[in-house]
Design a protein around this motif. Sequence first.
Motif, mmCIF file in Angstrom:
data_model
loop_
_atom_site.group_PDB
_atom_site.id
_atom_site.type_symbol
_atom_site.label_atom_id
_atom_site.label_comp_id
_atom_site.label_asym_id
_atom_site.label_seq_id
_atom_site.Cartn_x
_atom_site.Cartn_y
_atom_site.Cartn_z
ATOM 1 N N VAL A 161 0.924 -1.497 0.361
ATOM 2 C CA VAL A 161 0.329 -0.063 0.335
ATOM 3 C C VAL A 161 1.188 1.147 0.348
ATOM 4 O O VAL A 161 0.387 1.978 -1.050
ATOM 5 C CB VAL A 161 -0.978 -0.039 1.442
ATOM 6 C CG1 VAL A 161 -1.707 1.389 0.933
ATOM 7 C CG2 VAL A 161 -1.527 -1.043 0.920
ATOM 8 N N LEU A 162 1.777 1.380 1.022
ATOM 9 C CA LEU A 162 2.996 2.215 0.954
ATOM 10 C C LEU A 162 3.966 2.424 -0.100
ATOM 11 O O LEU A 162 4.691 3.149 0.234
ATOM 12 C CB LEU A 162 2.912 2.840 2.374
ATOM 13 C CG LEU A 162 2.560 2.744 3.273
ATOM 14 C CD1 LEU A 162 2.616 3.051 5.407
ATOM 15 C CD2 LEU A 162 0.807 3.783 3.099
ATOM 16 N N GLY A 163 4.071 1.312 -0.857
ATOM 17 C CA GLY A 163 5.095 0.873 -1.842
ATOM 18 C C GLY A 163 6.781 1.264 -1.129
ATOM 19 O O GLY A 163 7.774 2.123 -1.870
ATOM 20 N N SER A 164 6.456 0.659 -0.096
ATOM 21 C CA SER A 164 8.418 1.097 0.653
ATOM 22 C C SER A 164 9.451 -0.262 1.201
ATOM 23 O O SER A 164 8.136 -1.358 1.457
ATOM 24 C CB SER A 164 7.430 1.832 1.626
ATOM 25 O OG SER A 164 9.361 1.961 1.785
ATOM 26 N N SER A 165 9.894 -0.539 1.467
ATOM 27 C CA SER A 165 10.365 -1.865 2.274
ATOM 28 C C SER A 165 10.070 -1.313 3.678
ATOM 29 O O SER A 165 10.114 -0.438 3.915
ATOM 30 C CB SER A 165 12.007 -2.053 1.825
ATOM 31 O OG SER A 165 12.696 -0.833 2.719
ATOM 32 N N MET A 166 10.276 -2.200 4.718
ATOM 33 C CA MET A 166 10.484 -1.975 6.342
ATOM 34 C C MET A 166 11.507 -0.885 6.727
ATOM 35 O O MET A 166 10.627 -0.367 7.418
ATOM 36 C CB MET A 166 9.975 -3.870 7.271
ATOM 37 C CG MET A 166 8.889 -4.435 6.553
ATOM 38 S SD MET A 166 7.920 -3.416 7.875
ATOM 39 C CE MET A 166 7.968 -4.179 9.693
ATOM 40 N N ASP A 167 12.646 -0.910 6.689
ATOM 41 C CA ASP A 167 13.851 -0.245 6.595
ATOM 42 C C ASP A 167 13.758 0.742 6.187
ATOM 43 O O ASP A 167 13.926 1.955 6.725
ATOM 44 C CB ASP A 167 14.846 -1.460 6.443
ATOM 45 C CG ASP A 167 15.119 -2.100 7.611
ATOM 46 O OD1 ASP A 167 14.761 -1.919 8.678
ATOM 47 O OD2 ASP A 167 16.903 -2.205 6.791
ATOM 48 N N GLY A 168 13.204 1.104 5.184
ATOM 49 C CA GLY A 168 12.706 2.387 4.423
ATOM 50 C C GLY A 168 11.724 3.172 4.829
ATOM 51 O O GLY A 168 11.938 4.410 4.912
ATOM 52 N N TYR A 169 10.326 1.953 5.326
ATOM 53 C CA TYR A 169 9.293 3.287 5.779
ATOM 54 C C TYR A 169 9.688 3.163 7.153
ATOM 55 O O TYR A 169 10.151 4.525 7.706
ATOM 56 C CB TYR A 169 8.549 1.935 6.530
ATOM 57 C CG TYR A 169 7.487 2.285 6.586
ATOM 58 C CD1 TYR A 169 6.430 3.557 6.879
ATOM 59 C CD2 TYR A 169 6.895 1.805 8.687
ATOM 60 C CE1 TYR A 169 4.762 3.670 7.129
ATOM 61 C CE2 TYR A 169 5.766 2.714 8.857
ATOM 62 C CZ TYR A 169 5.197 3.744 8.114
ATOM 63 O OH TYR A 169 3.667 3.490 9.184
ATOM 64 N N LYS A 170 10.949 2.695 8.487
ATOM 65 C CA LYS A 170 11.468 3.227 9.560
ATOM 66 C C LYS A 170 12.163 3.934 9.494
ATOM 67 O O LYS A 170 12.385 5.889 10.338
ATOM 68 C CB LYS A 170 11.880 1.779 10.028
ATOM 69 C CG LYS A 170 10.769 0.580 10.853
ATOM 70 C CD LYS A 170 11.804 -0.298 11.489
ATOM 71 C CE LYS A 170 11.417 -1.447 11.187
ATOM 72 N NZ LYS A 170 11.857 -2.399 11.594
ATOM 73 N N ALA A 171 12.936 4.378 8.440
ATOM 74 C CA ALA A 171 13.513 5.566 8.282
ATOM 75 C C ALA A 171 12.959 6.484 8.198
ATOM 76 O O ALA A 171 13.444 7.346 8.038
ATOM 77 C CB ALA A 171 15.340 5.270 7.326
ATOM 78 N N TYR A 172 12.199 6.796 7.112
ATOM 79 C CA TYR A 172 11.674 7.681 6.549
ATOM 80 C C TYR A 172 10.556 8.366 7.765
ATOM 81 O O TYR A 172 10.938 9.737 8.113
ATOM 82 C CB TYR A 172 9.960 7.392 5.517
ATOM 83 C CG TYR A 172 9.182 8.407 5.000
ATOM 84 C CD1 TYR A 172 9.698 9.057 4.357
ATOM 85 C CD2 TYR A 172 7.884 8.585 5.808
ATOM 86 C CE1 TYR A 172 8.431 10.050 4.507
ATOM 87 C CE2 TYR A 172 7.358 9.632 5.790
ATOM 88 C CZ TYR A 172 7.467 10.289 4.583
ATOM 89 O OH TYR A 172 6.281 11.578 4.500
#
Lengths: 353, 150
Positions: free
Chosen positions: B82-93
């Motif tokens: 849904v967000l089009g991101s990896s888990m690490d990418g989401y946390k870093a975001y």
Amino acid sequence: MRRVLQAFIMVITISAQAFSVSHAFEFKGFADTSLTKSTKDADSDRYRNGSFAFGAVDLYFAESLDEVELLSELIVTTTGSINAERLYLGYVFSDQLKLRVGRFHTPLGFWNTSYHHGKQLQPTILRPEALRFEFEGGIFPAHSVGAWVTGRSRTSAGLLEYGIQVANGPKIVLSGSNKVLNPNNTSDNNIGKAVSFNAAICPVMIEDLKVGVSGHFSRVKDDTATPPLMADVNQEIYVAAFTYSPGNVNLAGEYFNIGNRAESDKNYNSSAYFGLITYNLTEKWVPYILYDKMLINESDPYFQTLNTKDVTKTTLGVRYNISYMSSLKGEVRAVKRDNKDWNEFALQWAIAF
Amino acid sequence: MTNVKFGLLSGLIILLLSGTIYASAYARELAIIANKDYPSDSISATTVKDIYLGEKTSERGIKIKPMEQRDEEIKSRFIERVLGSSMDGYKAYWIKKFFQEGVMPPAVKGTPSEVLTVISQTKGAVGYIWIDDVKKDSGVKVLLKIEVGN
């Protein structure tokens, strides 16, 4: 008085940390350490051996209680002092209208409001030359103290961001033997308020592109001598900025035009710009190149007072993301300042916690 | 010989179609749910993304309070699809977003029943849950259903 203020800030910090355990209070921090070796003044021991440095510890907390928000970023410097770099109260009317009052980063370009003091988030080890902080010899006030109305709105053309800020006019003060800018944290000793604006759009036509313009108008007072060596300067800064991230490539660039007018009504114009390319080779490895340049009008009394010189710098580097909380960066820089050339080699380990 | 070829081709088509139907029938669906008083009855996938990335924080004067699942399977499916991101990418975001603007990341809740309970009791709350876990009279409304693969 300074010690009392530091103790007060420390108590607030510790209280906030304790409070965060029992409440949805977000408390975070950043720290970094680096090693730099330079060929400048190669005969001196300092440059021959390289220097280890522990960067400032950045303590950061924010709270949001329905419409009211609080943000605080405190820096514990290597000399043991504590500086409040950002500290504001905000009221969120809607996404389109937010009011913040306090101390923040001046909304000039994108970098200055995107990257603050936590090095882990910054793509490079150093900020671009034009965006150095005041105490590092910055050419405009990176921080402002005042009120900031800001917002964002999604339209058919794209996502719009906008803001206008009214703040204390900056002054030039002595820091050791250097003259540096100061945003006038607790009072305003010149007749004009500093006004800044910013506007940006992420157009729907071109995905991952953001373009923006911003401006800053202020009166800068020289507080370093009585009577002042420099007459008050009316300053106008205009900035054009963009970021574009097609696929694994990220491009960013900002152009600054700085116009200073002294009481003699003589105008002086200087400019600065930088371009940054990063490439996400993998999630872990991110090589980058940063080119930045400052073209300073040497007869401008403002830059004479700040002792600002022409600079051209090319930085080649690579970032290794140990995790999303920690990274290593290695850089080689070719620097030309005031017609003198040298190279720098730097390593940095940065963390968020 | 022609009949044999026709038979093989027909069989192959039926096999492919049935595979697609099977996969489609068993593709899992997420429901984007909200408190009954949420001022909208539907939502677009773009708006869901804006909410979970902190770009949209209010709807018609009501502060939106996004909720996160603790369960790694549904959380990773939501973030990736849904967000089009990896888990690490989401946390870093979110570290970056929180640091830049002071916007709070979505609150993390435990089990699906806890998510349902909190959303039903919190004005402006929004969350995601497997469609099978949405119960009648649970005090929430479904704003959007999103297929997130098998």
